[in-house]
Each structure stands twice: as C-alpha cells, then as structure tokens.
Motif scaffolding. Structure first.
Motif, PDB file in Angstrom:
ATOM      1  N   GLY A 302       0.804  -1.223   0.000  1.00 32.13           N
ATOM      2  CA  GLY A 302       0.000   0.000   0.000  1.00 32.13           C
ATOM      3  C   GLY A 302       0.836   1.272   0.000  1.00 32.13           C
ATOM      4  O   GLY A 302       0.506   2.260   0.685  1.00 32.13           O
ATOM      5  N   LYS A 303       1.883   1.295  -0.791  1.00 30.85           N
ATOM      6  CA  LYS A 303       2.749   2.475  -0.858  1.00 30.85           C
ATOM      7  C   LYS A 303       2.037   3.662  -1.507  1.00 30.85           C
ATOM      8  O   LYS A 303       2.219   4.803  -1.095  1.00 30.85           O
ATOM      9  N   THR A 304       1.216   3.363  -2.523  1.00 32.38           N
ATOM     10  CA  THR A 304       0.559   4.437  -3.254  1.00 32.38           C
ATOM     11  C   THR A 304      -0.231   5.342  -2.318  1.00 32.38           C
ATOM     12  O   THR A 304      -0.175   6.564  -2.394  1.00 32.38           O
ATOM     13  N   LEU A 305      -0.966   4.703  -1.440  1.00 31.83           N
ATOM     14  CA  LEU A 305      -1.827   5.447  -0.535  1.00 31.83           C
ATOM     15  C   LEU A 305      -1.009   6.305   0.422  1.00 31.83           C
ATOM     16  O   LEU A 305      -1.386   7.428   0.769  1.00 31.83           O
ATOM     17  N   ILE A 398       8.286   9.561  -6.739  1.00 34.12           N
ATOM     18  CA  ILE A 398       8.726   8.682  -7.825  1.00 34.12           C
ATOM     19  C   ILE A 398       8.411   7.247  -7.441  1.00 34.12           C
ATOM     20  O   ILE A 398       8.932   6.732  -6.454  1.00 34.12           O
ATOM     21  N   ASP A 399       7.544   6.625  -8.224  1.00 35.71           N
ATOM     22  CA  ASP A 399       7.150   5.264  -7.924  1.00 35.71           C
ATOM     23  C   ASP A 399       8.110   4.312  -8.626  1.00 35.71           C
ATOM     24  O   ASP A 399       8.535   4.580  -9.740  1.00 35.71           O
ATOM     25  N   GLU A 400       8.434   3.213  -7.994  1.00 30.30           N
ATOM     26  CA  GLU A 400       9.325   2.207  -8.577  1.00 30.30           C
ATOM     27  C   GLU A 400      10.571   2.863  -9.134  1.00 30.30           C
ATOM     28  O   GLU A 400      10.934   2.706 -10.289  1.00 30.30           O
ATOM     29  N   GLN A 401      11.249   3.589  -8.256  1.00 35.26           N
ATOM     30  CA  GLN A 401      12.347   4.435  -8.722  1.00 35.26           C
ATOM     31  C   GLN A 401      13.417   3.693  -9.513  1.00 35.26           C
ATOM     32  O   GLN A 401      13.991   4.239 -10.432  1.00 35.26           O
TER      33      GLN A 401
END
Ligand code: ADP
Ligand code: MG
Length: 698
Positions: A302-305, A398-401
């Motif tokens: 749940g990183k997005t949240l 930055i997602d999935e850097q």
C-alpha cells in the motif's frame, strides 16, 4: 589531486577514434584510469572443449563437432537449424536471424566450433545464436590460454574491441604506477594486495587462478577493489546528503482535517505501518530543506496510498502542487484512476500527463498544470519535459524508482531545481518494492532517509509456491493449458538466463515463446523482453491486461506494479540463478486477484544443497524482508547478479550482499578519508563515482 593515469585520455590508444571514444564515453570511460577500473563481470574458460554428451541445460560451453545438416524450418518463426555431432552426442544450433550466405557456410562434413549457452529445445539440447568458428576441413579447435574476461559493454562495442584497447592500457599499467588512494594503515590492517597487482590479475587472470573464487567474489583481489568502491560510494552519498540540506524547500503543515475526512471514506483502515510512514514523511515536509526519503515496502503493502495522503497536504495549500511519476504509461494510468476515485469527491483536481495522450488532451493538461488548477499530476517521465511548467511544485513522488533510467532521473533532478523560480526545491519521495535488509539499505541509500512499510494489509492470500524439477516440464505445460483453457485464468512464463548479454536473454525468451507456441496451439501467447521498443512492450502488456492473450512469455524485465488480477499462475524457469528478492518481486505479479495464485519454480536438476535451501525459503515465506534477510544469510553465487539486476544498488564492481562483511570497515575508512585526507577522498570519488551516477540517485 589527480592520478597520472587519469590525466591520459583514451584517444592515445591505438584503434580509439572518435566513434569508439563516443561509445566508451557511454560507459563513462574517458581516460586510462577509467578504462582500467572498468572491470570484468565474468570470465569464460575457452581453454578446452566440452564433449556434447556431457552438456547440462543452462551451462555455458565450448564444443567442437562435425556438421550433419542445416535446414530452414518454417514454424511460427522461420529459423535455421543445424545439427552438429561429436563422438559423445549431437546438438542443434538454432538461428533466428540469418542470411542465405550464412546458411551456405554450414557445409555437411565440415567442422565447426561453437561457444554459447546450452538450452533445451523440445527434447533436444541446443544452442541459440552461439559464437561460431567454421573450421572447414580442420578438426582442430582453436583454444585460448588463460581465462577470458567479459566486460560490461554498450550497444555496438564488441568484447573484441574492448579487449584490444584494454591490452594496451594494461601494458601501460605494467610499466607505470597507479595511485593508491586508500591510507596505508587501512591497506595493512586489511592485508590487501597492492592495487596494481589486483588490476593486472583481474583483467587477465592466469588459468591457475580459481574461476570459482573470481566468480563468487571470494578472491582477495576482488575484495580489495570492492572495498575501494564501497568507500568511494559511501563518501559520495554522504556528500550528496549534506548538499541537499543546504537547499531551500517550502515547509508544509499536514492538512489534518481533509486527511481525516479522506481516511474515513476509505473502505478499509490504514495499517499501522502505513500510518507510521505517513507520519515520517509529514514530519520531513515540515522542514525548510528538501525531504529526500525512500519508502521501501513489499509488493502490495500500500505504498501508493502513503504517498497519496501526503500529496493531499500539498493540495490543501494554495498554489502548491504535487506530482507522481510512474515508470510506464500503464502504471501511470492505473494510479490516475485510483487518485481520481479517491480525491475528486473531495474537490481535488487530478490530472494525467503521458507522452502518448492525444495532443488536445495534452494541451489541456499542460494548461491546468501551469495555471495551478491541477493540484495533483500523475504521469510518466513526460511530466518532466521542457514543455511542462508547474505553478508551484512542492512534492515529487517517484514510484518504482529503480525502473527509471539514469537520463530520466537526471532530467527530473534538474527540473526539480527549477521549480518555483529556482527559489525552492520540491520535497522528494521515492518508492521501491525491493526490500533489502536494513543494514544494506543504510549503505546503498546513505543519501536518503529510509522508511519501511513492513506490514501487509490484512486478508491477503499468500501465493502457493512449488519447487519443481524441469524434468517435469511436460506436466507444467499441461498445467498452463488447464489454467488457461479450463479455469480461464492467465499465466506468466518467465525465462531467466544469466549472461552478460541481454541479447541472449531475449533470444532465450523468443525460443521459449516459439516452443510453447508449438506445444500450446490453442492458446494466445504473448512475448515481452527488453529488446522490444517501449511502444511494442506497452502493446503486449496491454493485451495481457485486457485478457487478449492467455500466456505471457517474458524475461525478467516484465513490467512492475501492473495489476492483472486474472493472472494466477507464474512459471519461473531456472529460479536457482536469481536472487531471492528478485524471485519475490517476480512472484508478486500474481496473487493480485481474489482467487488462489500459484508460482512454480522450475529448477534445473541437480540442485545444490544451498540452492535447495534457498528455493525452500521462497516456498515457506511470503514476506519480502524475511526473504531478503535469508538471501543475505544463504548467499550463493546466483544472487550476486540478482541484486545487480534489481537495479536498486548500482555499484560498478562491489556487491553489497557479497561484500557485506566489509561494511563496518568501509564506514570507518570513509570517515577517516573524508575527515583527514580530503584530497584522496576527492580523487577516490572521481575514480569510482561518475557525475551522471550521482545525479541518477534522485
Ligand atoms: P504497492 O505497495 O505494491 O504499490 P499498492 O499501493 O498498489 O501496493 O496497493 C495494493 C492494493 O492494496 C491497492 O488496491 C490498495 O488500494 C490496497 N490497499 C492499500 N492500503 C490498504 C489497507 N490498509 N487495507 C486494505 N487494502 C489496502
Ligand atoms: Mg506500487
């Protein structure tokens, strides 16, 4: 202070004209020192011939035999198949790319020498696109002395060219000195051999040097260089960190009211790990210097949240904006949908920006970004191209850097500097799903503050993992068929191959695709690998996501973070060659729906005890951090590459897992150098850390 070798440009070497120079520059090689520190990642033993009958699947081998036949096969893909035999057995060479002139070279009765990776081909053994030497009537193979170094390289730069220029540099080195930059006291304490000996031997090891010790990194010469690099990288990262603190950022107060309202509306409650990390981020953003924080959390944690809730605090401020950058269009769109559902009811304008959007939509998006109407902007790296002007960018996520290339991350950083008329830098949050043990993370990310989401939301179904021999390949194929035909599910088939060349990986995937297509004619089968153009990959991935293909054959480049809930079975070939963390990552592509998911780890027997133990960890645990710790404990040769491939730790030579026992000394030596020998520290950073790489660590 500059060492002498560093002052001599590569253009003094014979054969290095502007074209080669440009290619070397891509590898950050500009002078003789750069060249000599461009070290081999592997070695090949070409001093002998392997009998065909003794070959094992997956082995890299050199064979010599007589050509029996060469025929063009017209299957789904045209290929040239050539049968070779020696006294002990026979094998097929298969070429997917060939000309008629090449076909004519295969003359029955003549001799051929091949070097390449052995793989199953239906029921036969074969080699796909091996290196070939046509010996004509002469049955004597050409053998080499010593171990052959294999260098990391770049498109269009042949190993042969690298070898020829390296030989000249080594010749130069043997007549001159290379500057020792580590303090003598440390060299003595750690009983390290002189740098010059280490370089000369690693580039050109005599046969009596153990190939095993070189390849598993136990050799003292390797430790010597790894230590130097770790010290250099550590100093560089610490410098980046203190540099960041000297910049200005806008201090952000948490928007508690709107956040509370939002959290109440969620159909679930946040895990305590999510709450803790949200808090850590909010605390950072209160500072008037930029946050540089890394959030590590297992797939599905749940990183997005966690990012989204902090973006909400920015949205609540007049004229401020936040941006979330994802590595692919599909992922960006997926995030955009979630954000819209979450935030539009609360009156927050969310905008999507990707490069393939229709022009009119893009113009519209750009204008709302510029006016400040767009409070949250979701996109791909298109977000940070010149045309995009933010009204007031205060936070970049930055997602999935690790999926972003160096260039993209560099542009992003530069764009960051320009935000708010150059007055302020945005806060930065980077997220990754690659759990690595805390001790190692402290080294790999010494420039970042670290948050860990070490808890999954309740109610997740663990993926049932089975370890199975590839002798049962036919059964596995049957199972794939059943999953697709009877259960109407989708399946991933991941091909792994460890080799210096991505090319070979892709060819292995192509071969598997071909073979599965022949055996599973009822299924629609897709193929995705690193050699395909981004648009092509996108298309294949989309088709799979839409359920238009049943089975997706992939290399380990398979898209991250993409949700295909209907995919509930994954086959991973040769899992024993990958790091456990990487296997865990791959496995996380399934188990995203409400049905039970399965992962088959199809190893090639016989399996060493260590490999058995390691694969059992995968069967027994579904916790990324536990797996990462075990990976460290049970390290074997496989995961040396495994960690490199996850792309999180970008060392040139050192390997954090392999070399972790050096870390306490690395920190102490780095402190000593930075504190007492700052000139040496500068030169050491120049030797090991290239500017582009520093910048890449956004
Ligand atoms: P990742 O950390 O892999 O990026 P995501 O952020 O994509 O994970 O979350 C995975 C799924 O879990 C999403 O559908 C998200 O809405 C859901 N989720 C997030 N937090 C929770 C929670 N606390 N309880 C239940 N589901 C959650
Ligand atoms: Mg994610």
């Amino acid at each position: 202070m500059q060492s002498k070798l560093a002052s001599i440009g590569v253009d003094v070497l014979k054969g290095v004209g502007p074209k080669i120079q440009e290619k070397l520059a891509r590898l950050s090689i500009f002078n003789l020192e750069d060249l000599l520190f461009h070290l081999p990642t592997r070695y090949q033993d070409r001093s002998r011939i392997h009998p065909i009958g003794s070959l094992l699947h997956g082995q890299t081998a050199q064979i010599c035999g007589v050509i029996e036949s060469a025929n063009i096969l017209f299957g789904k893909r045209r290929s040239l198949v050539c049968k070779i035999s020696d006294e002990s057995g026979s094998l097929d060479i298969r070429l997917f790319y060939f000309s008629m002139a090449q076909k004519k070279q295969f003359v029955a009765g003549q001799y051929i020498q091949c070097f390449g990776q052995v793989s199953h081909f239906g029921r036969n053994f074969g080699m796909i696109h091996p290196e070939m030497t046509f010996l004509k009537d002469n049955p004597q193979p050409k053998l080499e002395e010593g171990l052959k170094a294999i260098y990391p390289t770049t498109e269009g730069l042949q190993q042969r060219t690298l070898h020829s220029i390296m030989a000249q540099a080594l010749n130069y080195l043997s007549r001159n000195q290379v500057t020792e930059l580590l303090p003598n006291s440390w060299l003595e304490k750690l009983k390290f051999p002189p740098l010059k000996d280490a370089l000369l031997t690693l580039h050109h090891p005599p046969l009596e040097v153990s190939l095993d010790a070189l390849e598993n990194g136990e050799h003292p010469l390797i430790k010597r260089l790894a230590f130097e690099e770790l010290v250099a990288q550590h100093i560089a990262l610490q410098r980046i960190k203190s540099n960041t603190r000297s910049h200005k950022a806008i201090s952000i107060a948490p928007a508690t009211e709107i956040r509370d309202r939002f959290e109440k509306d969620l159909p679930f409650s946040l895990t305590s790990a999510q709450q803790r990390v949200i808090h850590e981020i909010a605390n950072d953003m209160k500072n008037d210097y930029p946050m540089m924080r890394l959030v590590q959390g297992d797939v599905g944690s749940g990183k997005t949240l966690v990012a989204a809730i902090n973006m909400l605090s920015i949205a609540a401020q007049e004229d401020l904006q936040s941006a979330l950058m994802a590595p692919t269009e599909i992922l960006a769109e997926q995030h955009y949908k979630s954000f819209k559902t979450w935030f539009e009811p609360h009156g927050v304008t969310v905008v999507l920006l990707t490069s393939k959007m229709p022009a009119a939509e893009k113009r519209q998006a750009l204008s709302t970004i510029e006016s400040g109407e767009a409070k949250m902007v979701i996109g791909t790296h298109a977000l940070f191209q010149n045309k995009v002007t933010f009204k007031g960018l205060a936070l970049v996520v930055i997602d999935e850097q690790h999926r972003f290339g160096v260039e993209q991350r560099k542009t992003l950083l530069e764009k960051g500097f320009q935000a708010n008329n150059g007055q302020h830098q945005p806060h930065q949050l980077v997220m990754t799903a690659t759990p690595i043990p805390r001790t190692l993370a402290q080294t790999a990310f010494a420039d970042l503050d670290l948050s860990i989401i070490d808890e999954l939301p309740p109610g997740r179904k663990p993926i049932q993992t089975v370890v199975i021999s590839d002798a049962k390949r036919e059964q596995v194929i049957e199972r794939v068929k059943q999953a697709c035909m009877t259960d109407k599910r989708q399946v991933y088939w991941v091909c792994t191959l460890i080799d210096e060349s991505e090319e070979l990986q892709c060819q292995a995937a192509e071969a598997t695709h071909q073979q599965l297509s022949e055996q599973l004619t009822q299924l629609k089968i897709g193929l995705i690998h690193g050699r395909m153009k981004p648009a092509e990959k996108q298309q294949v991935m989309n088709a799979f996501k839409q359920g238009e293909t049943d089975l997706l054959v992939a290399t380990t480049v398979i898209e991250v973070g993409v949700d295909v809930p209907n995919a509930s079975l994954m086959i991973i070939e040769n899992p024993e060659r990958l790091g456990l963390s990487q296997l865990h990552q791959l496995r996380g592509r399934v188990g995203r729906g409400d049905k039970e998911s399965h992962c088959l780890l199809m190893y090639h027997s016989p399996l060493s005890n260590n490999a058995k133990q390691r694969l059992n960890v995968m069967r027994e645990s579904s916790d990324g951090f536990v797996i990462a710790e075990k990976d460290l404990e049970l390290r074997g040769p496989g995961e040396v590459l495994g960690t490199r491939q996850t792309g999180v730790i970008e060392y040139k030579f050192a390997d954090l897992i392999r070399d972790s026992e050096l870390l306490p000394e690395v920190y102490a030596c780095a402190d000593d150098l930075a504190g007492h020998h700052s000139e040496h520290a500068d030169a050491l950073c120049a030797r090991w850390v290239k500017v582009g790489e520093q910048l890449s660590r956004v």
